[in-house]
Design an enzyme around this catalytic site. Structure first.
Site, PDB file in Angstrom:
ATOM      1  N   PHE A  14       0.306  13.984 -27.685  1.00  0.00           N
ATOM      2  CA  PHE A  14       1.078  14.197 -28.905  1.00  0.00           C
ATOM      3  C   PHE A  14       0.753  13.152 -29.971  1.00  0.00           C
ATOM      4  CE2 PHE A  14       5.335  16.521 -27.807  1.00  0.00           C
ATOM      5  CZ  PHE A  14       4.772  17.708 -28.205  1.00  0.00           C
ATOM      6  N   GLU A  15       0.720  13.590 -31.235  1.00  0.00           N
ATOM      7  CA  GLU A  15       0.646  12.696 -32.397  1.00  0.00           C
ATOM      8  C   GLU A  15      -0.491  11.677 -32.286  1.00  0.00           C
ATOM      9  OE1 GLU A  15       4.445  11.068 -33.413  1.00  0.00           O
ATOM     10  OE2 GLU A  15       5.476  12.954 -33.072  1.00  0.00           O
ATOM     11  N   GLY A  16      -1.617  12.127 -31.772  1.00  0.00           N
ATOM     12  CA  GLY A  16      -2.773  11.261 -31.594  1.00  0.00           C
ATOM     13  C   GLY A  16      -2.959  10.903 -30.141  1.00  0.00           C
TER      14      GLY A  16
END
Length: 651
Positions: free
Chosen positions: A425-427
């Site tokens: 998630f998110e990178g």
């Protein structure tokens, strides 16, 4: 108006250029983590530990009490897991509590909570249902509220933020079937109309968290360059019910079974020009700036999970006996319990310190937030894995099965499944390594970047050489000695009757200088090839993360010892946990330093090329592949949808 086409393939250099243009170029405020990577241990930037003001504490604690009561009485986490759906009445109840407006200013009918209390609320929600935690954080951390808060016009804020606070759920749409962490290849188009009154969106977005139920979307799309239009990747607020939007699939995952994540297609979707956030071409900069603090929502859920894992490990290990004594008395299990306790303390320390720094806004926390995300997701996963091991067969058994045969319904295996996504998630961890590494070497690239830039002419290289000479003449000598070599340094962290943390801070100071020397040596050795040494860069970042976490736990322990309302016993026990964590972290740091130069990186790359080239296919014989047929990446050619719209507005 021209028909949009898929974005052309781009070179590696073009992709890096797009990413570089999107990142914030300047450092207008001090940064503890940036200084750490440069070999300067600026303890003064985080100690004494920053604290929230009394009014924000009062508001935050009162809200947490209401939220805790709601979670305990109104949320059935087993039902959400079983039916893979968050009940509408739960969402309505959360909206009435103001949960979806926690970070929205009171001026726009939100609660206006600080980052600290927003994260504590997410940790609480996530401990009951990670799916609800993801719903709320995707809405506020990266959905419409945060980009508008930072970059929206007053008119946009007045139009949309009250809706976000009370009635509308939002989502953030960047990823595409063939575009992940390489936004230069973004294919979704936003073509201006001839009268300039609107943009027409065409494209497909993948993994749209909240997209299945969202009322408002933040969409990243490419505006073509033309007369009067700068063009580039841009951000838009889009009404999810607009004609031409189809949610083509609700995706299912190994964990977060209540997650409303889907595939969204845009076909000739008209978006008013006034819904453009910021300027054309500023979309990636908006996304990255939003994530600077938005990323803190993910380590909040990790910290909450760590606390829960500690509780279960404690209770179970005291109750379970083997060979005449509790399993906690056996060294093999004691090591796991010790790791969980120390690391849970560290995850909360890193989260709270980063969050309070975000609230104070006197430091640049882009690296701290990224480190918190990276460290929280990696160590949180390890905590969950160790809990499953401590629970043994019961850790692998579902809570429903345990309950059916008369035992406590402990969802250890679910937490493991739910936590796994946090490393993506998110990178992803790999992308976070590269992102943080880029920021960590920024000072070097500013003074000496042209020396290794292939396109730089001799004049640019000459100027860079002069700048580098001045910078390194002043910087390198300072890496030789420091406070970490003085036995009397940081003595306030060794109060009478408490564990000694001063030695750990001296280790951090020495480690920061060693880290900076290692980075400089690597840049001198590899120069332009440095960016390809991802294994090395990953270890550099991991060392920095451990040093940051050590700093955070020491500062937190001292705060708990001396802060307002401090309890003597709590202070001593916090010092014990900080000492234990630092001892464990030092072992990891020493190993990482050794692996900077003693590793199999070159061999790994060579073998990987051979694997992909088919050299070892003989090793795959003797098995059957149960995978289904179909392309590795779904077709995302722009055009009208051929599928049923599964968009499901809540309520």
């Amino acid at each position: 108006m021209s028909t949009p086409k898929a974005a052309p393939k781009v070179t590696e250099r073009e992709a890096r250029r797009v990413a570089e243009e999107a990142r914030e170029q300047d450092w207008r405020k001090p940064s503890f983590a940036k200084e750490l990577f440069l070999g300067r241990f600026r303890l003064d930037l985080i100690h004494p530990h920053p604290l929230p003001d009394a009014e924000s504490v009062r508001i935050g604690e009162e809200f947490l009490a209401r939220l805790g009561d709601f979670c305990e009485t109104k949320i059935d986490s087993a039902l959400i897991e079983r039916e893979a759906k968050i009940p509408d009445e739960v969402v309505k109840g959360l909206q009435e509590l103001g949960v979806f407006g926690m970070k929205i200013d009171v001026e726009y009918q939100g609660l206006g909570l600080t980052q600290v209390y927003y994260n504590r609320a997410l940790a609480l929600l996530g401990s009951v249902s990670p799916a609800i935690g993801a719903l709320v954080s995707a809405h506020q951390s990266i959905g419409v509220p945060q980009p508008l808060k930072m970059f929206g016009t007053k008119e946009q804020k007045e139009r949309f933020l009250p809706r976000c606070a009370h009635t509308d759920i939002t989502a953030f749409l960047l990823t595409e079937p063939d575009v992940g962490s390489d936004p230069a290849r973004l294919a979704t188009a936003a073509v201006p109309t001839e009268d300039g009154a609107a943009y027409v969106l065409d494209g497909v977005k993948l993994w749209t968290t909240n997209g299945v139920v969202a009322d408002l979307l933040v969409v990243m799309a490419r505006v073509p360059r033309s007369d009067g239009h700068k063009g580039g990747i841009s951000a838009f607020v889009v009404e999810a019910g607009s004609p031409g939007i189809t949610v083509e699939n609700r995706n299912a995952f190994m964990g977060l079974r209540g997650l409303e994540n889907g595939v969204t297609r845009f076909h000739q979707v008209r978006v008013p020009a006034e819904n453009l956030i910021g300027a054309e071409g500023a979309g990636l900069k908006i996304a990255l700036s939003t994530l600077n603090t938005g990323r803190l929502s993910l380590p909040a859920s990790c910290a909450g999970a760590g606390k829960w894992c500690l509780k279960i490990a404690r209770e179970w290990s005291a109750a379970r006996e083997q060979w005449g004594k509790s399993i906690a008395e056996h060294e093999a299990v004691a090591q796991k319990i010790s790791f969980i306790a120390a690391t849970a303390f560290a995850l909360e320390a890193v989260l709270d310190l980063s969050s309070q720094m975000a609230d104070e806004d006197r430091n640049d926390i882009r690296i701290e937030a990224a480190l918190a995300k990276l460290y929280g997701s990696e160590m949180g996963w390890r905590i969950a894995d160790e809990l499953v091991q401590i629970r043994g067969g019961r850790g692998y058994e579902t809570a429903a099965s345990l309950e059916a045969r008369g035992e406590r319904a402990v969802p250890a295996e679910q937490v493991l499944r739910d936590m796994r996504i946090n490393r993506i998630f998110e990178g992803s961890t790999e992308i976070m390594h590269l992102l943080i590494a880029r920021e960590a070497v920024d000072a070097h690239l500013k003074v000496a970047g042209d020396l290794i830039e292939p396109e730089a002419d001799l004049k640019r290289k000459g100027r860079a050489a002069a700048r580098a000479g001045v910078f390194y003449a002043g910087w390198l000598p300072k890496l030789a000695t420091g406070a970490g070599q003085l036995p009397t340094s940081y003595r306030e962290f060794h109060p009478d009757g408490h564990a000694d943390l001063s030695g750990h801070l001296r280790f951090v100071e020495r480690g920061a200088r060693k880290l900076a020397r290692s980075t400089f040596y690597a840049m001198s050795r590899w120069q332009g090839r440095m960016e390809t040494k991802q294994g090395f860069l990953g270890r550099i970042v991991d060392i920095g993360a451990e040093l940051f976490a050590m700093s955070a736990v020491c500062v937190r322990a001292e705060m708990l010892r001396t802060g307002a309302g401090a309890d003597g016993e709590a202070g001593r026990s916090a010092y014990e946990l900080a000492d234990l964590f630092c001892r464990q972290a030092r072992i990891r740091v020493d190993e990482l330093f050794g692996r900077l130069w003693n590793n199999t990186d070159d061999l790994d790359r060579a073998v990987a090329r051979r694997v992909v080239g088919g050299r070892y296919t003989w090793l795959e014989q003797g098995i059957l592949d149960p995978s289904g047929e179909g392309p590795w990446i779904a077709d995302s050619t722009p055009g009208p949808s051929q599928r049923e719209n599964v968009h499901r507005p809540l309520g």
